[in-house]
Write an enzyme that holds these catalytic residues in place. Structure first.
Site, mmCIF file in Angstrom:
data_model
loop_
_atom_site.group_PDB
_atom_site.id
_atom_site.type_symbol
_atom_site.label_atom_id
_atom_site.label_comp_id
_atom_site.label_asym_id
_atom_site.label_seq_id
_atom_site.Cartn_x
_atom_site.Cartn_y
_atom_site.Cartn_z
ATOM 1 N N SER A 140 0.627 -1.254 0.061
ATOM 2 C CA SER A 140 0.042 0.021 0.010
ATOM 3 C C SER A 140 0.816 1.251 -0.059
ATOM 4 C CB SER A 140 -0.918 -0.093 1.202
ATOM 5 O OG SER A 140 -1.188 1.377 1.340
ATOM 6 N N TYR A 185 -1.249 -0.497 10.281
ATOM 7 C CA TYR A 185 -1.279 -0.953 9.000
ATOM 8 C C TYR A 185 -0.236 -0.255 8.143
ATOM 9 C CZ TYR A 185 -3.590 -1.113 4.470
ATOM 10 O OH TYR A 185 -4.081 -1.341 3.101
#
Length: 264
Positions: A146, A159
């Site tokens: 990501s 995350y």
């Protein structure tokens, strides 16, 4: 099944294949003569994806597994590889978390779960198949990271950490084993429409349709691209923040605050 200059990849294993990006990638890869191994925790979603792929002529095996279960993953992958050599794996399974709607930090349980699923789950997929790929002198690995891995976001620290770890892990694998025939692609999407993205309470800059991201991932895999960032503008902005002096980077990244709604 593959265009000129692209690998055919007759046997591909995908984690997180029950919905969202994993399901979209599986459907895009499904074709006559190709074998897919689909792994996910959700039985109903997994079987729906498998049915779609079989309708397109693919041979499909499914396993309802949690990618955190290293032993079960290894047993499953060994069986599939014995039946037909696994030529590619796509580490897509992932969960998100972060600051809750009430402003409270995500907490230990949520933080550790994200690192276990997102980062260790990828390791549990790749490491069992790596020796056989290297022995055969060929194999493809695609890791779904990501753009959040390029700069730690204040409302999703775990995350961001898990995705930063994925990027570094993939880069290291490619540098180490590329000469031996291993093709490693690390991808860093930004926002795309999915159930996970819908839990993100804040702006969704440059959000893409999930099918567009799936198409880009499949193209990168089949071509053996080393990296793919989408959209590159968002990736470049976050990468640039990480290179600034810490006080300035912190000031700028604090302007991008958000909350994460509970799952379900």
């Amino acid at each position: 099944m593959a265009a000129a200059g692209e690998a055919s990849l007759a046997h591909i294993v995908i984690t997180g294949a029950s919905r969202g990006l994993g399901a979209a990638v599986a459907r895009r890869l499904a074709a006559p003569g190709r074998r897919l191994g689909l792994i996910a925790r959700s039985g109903a979603g997994l079987e729906a994806t498998a049915a779609d792929c079989r309708s397109q002529g693919a041979s499909v095996a499914t396993a309802r597994l949690d990618v955190r279960d290293a032993a079960a993953m290894a047993v499953c992958l060994a069986g599939w590889d014995a039946a037909a050599p696994i030529e590619a794996v796509i580490a897509n399974a992932g969960i998100n978390g972060g600051t809750g709607p009430d402003g409270q930090p995500e907490g230990h349980a949520a933080a550790s779960a994200q690192i276990a699923v997102n980062l260790l789950g990828a390791v549990n997929l790749i490491e069992p198949v790596l020796p056989a790929m290297l022995a055969r002198g060929r194999g493809s690995v695609l890791i779904v990271g990501s753009v959040a891995g390029f700069c730690g976001l204040p409302d999703s620290p775990a995350y961001s950490a898990s995705k930063a770890g994925l990027w570094a892990y993939g880069e290291a694998l490619r540098a180490a084993h590329g000469p031996a025939g291993l093709r490693v692609t690390v991808v860093a999407p930004g926002f795309f429409r999915s159930a996970m993205s819908a839990r993100f309470l804040g702006g969704h800059p440059f959000e893409l349709p999930v099918e567009a991201v799936a198409a880009r991932l499949v193209r990168a895999l089949l071509r053996g691209e080393g990296r793919a960032v989408m959209p590159w503008t968002l990736g470049a902005a976050l990468r640039g923040l990480a290179l600034l002096p810490a006080p300035l980077a912190d000031l700028l990244v604090r302007r991008f605050r958000f909350r994460i709604a509970p799952e379900g």
